[in-house]
Design a protein around this motif. Structure first.
Motif, mmCIF file in Angstrom:
data_model
loop_
_atom_site.group_PDB
_atom_site.id
_atom_site.type_symbol
_atom_site.label_atom_id
_atom_site.label_comp_id
_atom_site.label_asym_id
_atom_site.label_seq_id
_atom_site.Cartn_x
_atom_site.Cartn_y
_atom_site.Cartn_z
ATOM 1 N N ARG A 133 0.830 -1.217 0.000
ATOM 2 C CA ARG A 133 0.000 0.000 0.000
ATOM 3 C C ARG A 133 0.859 1.260 0.000
ATOM 4 N NH1 ARG A 133 -5.056 0.284 2.156
ATOM 5 N NH2 ARG A 133 -4.916 2.404 1.413
ATOM 6 N N LEU A 134 1.969 1.232 0.719
ATOM 7 C CA LEU A 134 2.873 2.381 0.732
ATOM 8 C C LEU A 134 3.460 2.615 -0.654
ATOM 9 C CD1 LEU A 134 4.308 4.580 2.331
ATOM 10 C CD2 LEU A 134 6.093 2.919 2.872
ATOM 11 N N THR A 135 3.880 1.536 -1.316
ATOM 12 C CA THR A 135 4.422 1.639 -2.672
ATOM 13 C C THR A 135 3.365 2.172 -3.633
ATOM 14 O OG1 THR A 135 5.944 -0.178 -2.254
ATOM 15 C CG2 THR A 135 5.508 0.344 -4.556
ATOM 16 N N GLU A 136 2.125 1.665 -3.544
ATOM 17 C CA GLU A 136 1.036 2.168 -4.389
ATOM 18 C C GLU A 136 0.835 3.661 -4.177
ATOM 19 O OE1 GLU A 136 -2.199 -0.237 -3.040
ATOM 20 O OE2 GLU A 136 -1.913 -1.752 -4.594
ATOM 21 N N SER A 137 0.827 4.073 -2.918
ATOM 22 C CA SER A 137 0.613 5.478 -2.589
ATOM 23 C C SER A 137 1.708 6.364 -3.165
ATOM 24 C CB SER A 137 0.543 5.664 -1.070
ATOM 25 O OG SER A 137 -0.523 4.938 -0.529
ATOM 26 N N VAL A 138 2.948 5.941 -3.012
ATOM 27 C CA VAL A 138 4.074 6.703 -3.542
ATOM 28 C C VAL A 138 3.987 6.797 -5.070
ATOM 29 C CG1 VAL A 138 6.594 6.676 -3.851
ATOM 30 C CG2 VAL A 138 5.592 6.250 -1.594
ATOM 31 N N ASN A 139 3.642 5.679 -5.731
ATOM 32 C CA ASN A 139 3.527 5.689 -7.197
ATOM 33 C C ASN A 139 2.402 6.596 -7.673
ATOM 34 O OD1 ASN A 139 5.690 3.974 -7.564
ATOM 35 N ND2 ASN A 139 4.435 2.139 -7.597
ATOM 36 N N ILE A 140 1.271 6.573 -6.983
ATOM 37 C CA ILE A 140 0.152 7.436 -7.369
ATOM 38 C C ILE A 140 0.540 8.897 -7.193
ATOM 39 C CG2 ILE A 140 -2.189 8.162 -6.754
ATOM 40 C CD1 ILE A 140 -2.729 5.148 -6.126
ATOM 41 N N ASN A 141 1.173 9.222 -6.071
ATOM 42 C CA ASN A 141 1.596 10.605 -5.847
ATOM 43 C C ASN A 141 2.615 11.048 -6.896
ATOM 44 O OD1 ASN A 141 -0.055 11.225 -3.689
ATOM 45 N ND2 ASN A 141 1.433 10.574 -2.161
#
Length: 133
Positions: free
Chosen positions: A89-97
């Motif tokens: 989830r952290l990786t997804e969040s960073v990629n979306i940002n």
């Protein structure tokens, strides 16, 4: 970059509104959804719909083609506010940002008559013909 190389990107042809609505429902159902401390439901994947309308004048043989892009981007708030847990989830969040920052940079470049860097994300490559040179 070939848009056919983008994982999850589908191109469907619809001959009537009923078929188009079925494709839209299918795409909506395939989107990744999660929750965080700020929102009960957040999209973790983007939705891009390009409606292409082709027409022909039967008298003159002249043809036209128009495109309408509908874009619903995934969104993430500041990580410390969301309470996101887990490496995935952290990786997804960073990629979306990161993607949203790339999108902002392209729009800023277009507004300020600079050459945008479409190469910074697959989404920008897909939308390049809709955004500008």
């Amino acid at each position: 970059m070939n848009i056919n190389d983008i994982v999850g990107l589908l191109e469907e042809n619809a001959n009537d509104i009923k078929q188009a609505m079925e494709y839209l429902r299918s795409g909506r159902d395939a989107r990744a959804v999660a929750s965080n401390n700020i929102n009960e439901d957040i999209w973790l994947s983007h939705c891009l719909v390009c409606i292409v309308v082709r027409g022909s004048n039967l008298m003159t043989g002249e043809s036209t083609c128009s495109k309408l892009w509908v874009v619903n981007l995934a969104g993430i708030e500041r990580l410390e506010k969301t309470g996101v847990l887990g490496e995935r989830r952290l990786t997804e969040s960073v990629n979306i940002n990161r993607l949203l920052s790339n999108f902002e940079n392209v729009i800023d470049a277009l507004v300020n008559n600079r050459r945008p860097l479409y190469r910074d994300s697959n989404l920008m490559h897909v939308l390049q013909n809709a955004l500008g040179p």
